[in-house]
Motif scaffolding. Structure first.
Motif, PDB file in Angstrom:
ATOM      1  N   GLN A   4       0.890  -1.227   0.004  1.00  0.00           N
ATOM      2  CA  GLN A   4       0.089  -0.109   0.063  1.00  0.00           C
ATOM      3  C   GLN A   4       0.990   1.195   0.183  1.00  0.00           C
ATOM      4  N   ASP A   5       1.916   1.255   0.819  1.00  0.00           N
ATOM      5  CA  ASP A   5       2.765   2.658   0.599  1.00  0.00           C
ATOM      6  C   ASP A   5       3.444   2.668  -0.618  1.00  0.00           C
ATOM      7  N   GLU A   6       3.759   1.201  -1.160  1.00  0.00           N
ATOM      8  CA  GLU A   6       4.485   1.411  -2.649  1.00  0.00           C
ATOM      9  C   GLU A   6       3.653   1.944  -3.568  1.00  0.00           C
ATOM     10  N   ALA A   7       2.287   1.657  -3.415  1.00  0.00           N
ATOM     11  CA  ALA A   7       1.232   2.118  -4.501  1.00  0.00           C
ATOM     12  C   ALA A   7       0.898   3.693  -4.223  1.00  0.00           C
ATOM     13  N   VAL A   8       0.949   4.179  -3.232  1.00  0.00           N
ATOM     14  CA  VAL A   8       0.829   5.275  -2.998  1.00  0.00           C
ATOM     15  C   VAL A   8       1.969   6.357  -3.517  1.00  0.00           C
ATOM     16  N   SER A   9       3.108   5.792  -3.212  1.00  0.00           N
ATOM     17  CA  SER A   9       4.122   6.619  -3.614  1.00  0.00           C
ATOM     18  C   SER A   9       4.593   6.174  -5.132  1.00  0.00           C
ATOM     19  N   LEU A  10       4.309   5.138  -5.693  1.00  0.00           N
ATOM     20  CA  LEU A  10       4.370   5.067  -7.116  1.00  0.00           C
ATOM     21  C   LEU A  10       3.306   5.973  -8.243  1.00  0.00           C
ATOM     22  N   LEU A  11       2.148   6.053  -7.368  1.00  0.00           N
ATOM     23  CA  LEU A  11       1.135   6.868  -7.828  1.00  0.00           C
ATOM     24  C   LEU A  11       1.726   8.354  -8.110  1.00  0.00           C
TER      25      LEU A  11
END
Ligand SMILES: [Zn+2]
Length: 471
Positions: A39-46
């Motif tokens: 979830q952290d990764e998804a936010v930062s990739l977005l």
């Protein structure tokens, strides 16, 4: 103990054989999924994705395709960039299944509409997070969904999951202007989508209202635009000597008939279900009318009520908006020509030529020339009675048991139309839920998406796609 654990333990009690003997229910070899990390990764990739300026025109989707290429390469997922014009590209990646079931496509467009209209409180390509919202052009249309779709493949690859279907990730260029990306891909590489059974893309709408439950609208059908030009020609003259049959007069009489015409009511299956589903949100007597919509649609008073509501009216018939008018250059000169343009929108199942013929008889004047000025597009729909639809609904209810899930007919048009023509069942669905206020920022200033929706969206999208990939 949470509710999910209760239901799992009930399931085990009811189906002891499945719980003890099935390798499907429990696979000890697979590492547990660290959701917080993903979830952290998804936010930062977005944030990274939104910072790539793909405002169209000009698009520059190649930069976004390279972003996906790096991500998928790092996860060892076969992928390829297809450059079809300078700076313009589509991106394709596939996670192979064992072929027991036909492929599922996750489709998203990489371009966004321009953001130079002003009014932004943060720069439109900053990806800044303010008060729990991630800001930027594309935040809800549709870089959010594109990134969530990418995350599903990345997580599945890293967790070494095995599927019965191929999972295809397809990111296209130019959806916001001319659909060149999908058009090029379908013309030059139809093999990439050949034999696909299902496709998920934009076109759904999940709204959270303050006063009642969340409504998940799954896009199953779309109307098709049909742009029509009316031209009246006649003798021109001096404004001091009126001509009853002047071009402007003829045109206005014709338009008067057109705008007062109510095309016949027709209920397509998706709209029928929509009314039945939303009945529980309405007051009586409307709620009962909605519940027996098949009958009440024959009641003229009820139809009048629907017609007066613009959100309902477009769903029950073909519609016409008068959008352009042109005649004359000078106040004292009667022009010899007058034109108008109409934006008609046809229900699935409608034939454009037949609609034009009906319009001709409504106008009843052979001297008015009626031309179609848009390429004929076929209105399109997919059934809401499929395995994928059921899975989407199940997963939504698992997360939000009170949610109302319903098929919806889109007034507008998405890339689904191009893929439905290839026999693929297409749904407009995203796991992101927003308030009407946030939804209104699509194509407007301060486009944003709640960070918590990206976090929960990763799990929901993953759950739907991985379930569908094996059934
Ligand atoms: Zn879009």
């Amino acid at each position: 103990m949470n509710q999910r654990l209760i239901s799992i333990s009930l399931l085990i009690a009811a189906f002891p054989i499945l719980a003890s003997g099935s390798s499907i229910a429990y696979r000890p070899t697979q590492p547990p999924i660290d959701w917080n990390h993903y979830q952290d990764e998804a936010v930062s990739l977005l944030q990274d994705y939104i910072r790539i300026d793909t405002a169209n025109p000009p698009g520059n989707e190649l930069a976004a395709a390279e972003f996906f290429h790096r991500l998928f390469d790092a996860a060892d997922i076969p992928n390829r960039i297809y450059v079809f014009a300078p700076g313009r590209a589509d991106f394709y990646a596939v996670l192979k299944g064992d072929g027991a079931l036909r492929p599922l496509i996750l489709l998203n467009h990489m371009d966004v509409v321009r953001a130079d209209g002003g009014g932004w409180t943060v720069p439109p390509f900053s990806g800044e997070i303010v008060n729990g919202n991630l800001y930027g052009r594309g935040a809800v249309d549709m870089k959010d969904e594109g990134l969530l779709q990418a995350m599903v493949l990345l997580i599945a690859a890293r967790q070494h999951l095995h599927f019965k279907r191929d999972l295809v990730f397809l990111a296209t260029a130019d959806e916001e202007v001319d659909d060149q990306g999908s058009a090029w891909l379908l013309a030059h590489h139809p093999e990439l989508i050949a034999d696909a059974e299902y496709l998920i893309t934009e076109g759904g709408s999940n709204l959270k209202y303050a006063d009642h439950e969340t409504i998940y609208g799954i896009g199953v059908a779309e109307k098709a635009p049909l742009w029509i030009r009316l031209t009246a020609r006649s003798r021109g003259g001096h404004g001091s000597i009126p001509l009853m049959d002047s071009a402007p007069n003829q045109l206005i009489r014709a338009l008067n008939r057109v705008i007062n015409w109510e095309p016949p009511v027709r209920l397509i299956p998706a709209v029928k279900e929509y009314f039945r589903n939303i009945a529980r949100l309405e007051q009586e007597p409307l709620a009962s009318e909605f519940r027996r919509i098949q009958k009440s649609i024959h009641n003229p008073d009820f139809v009048e009520q629907l017609t007066e509501n613009e959100r309902f009216n477009y769903q029950i018939r073909d519609t016409i908006s008068l959008t352009m008018l042109r005649a004359g250059e000078q106040a004292n000169v009667i022009p010899g020509k007058a034109t108008a343009q109409l934006d008609a929108r046809l229900l699935p199942g409608e034939a454009p030529q037949q609609f034009i013929d009906e319009l001709r008889s409504v106008i009843g004047n052979d001297r008015i020339r009626i031309q179609s000025v848009s390429p004929f597009r076929i209105p399109n729909a997919s059934s809401a009675h499929t395995r994928l639809y059921r899975i989407i609904k199940q997963v939504i209810h698992q997360n939000d048991p009170q949610a109302l899930v319903t098929p919806v007919l889109n007034s507008g048009y998405t890339e689904s139309q191009m893929y439905r023509q290839r026999g693929i069942i297409c749904y407009g669905f995203s796991p992101v839920v927003v308030t009407p206020e946030v939804e209104a920022t699509e194509h407007a200033a301060n486009e944003r998406v709640p960070v918590d929706q990206i976090r929960s969206g990763v799990r929901m999208m993953f759950e739907i796609v991985t379930r569908a990939a094996n059934q």
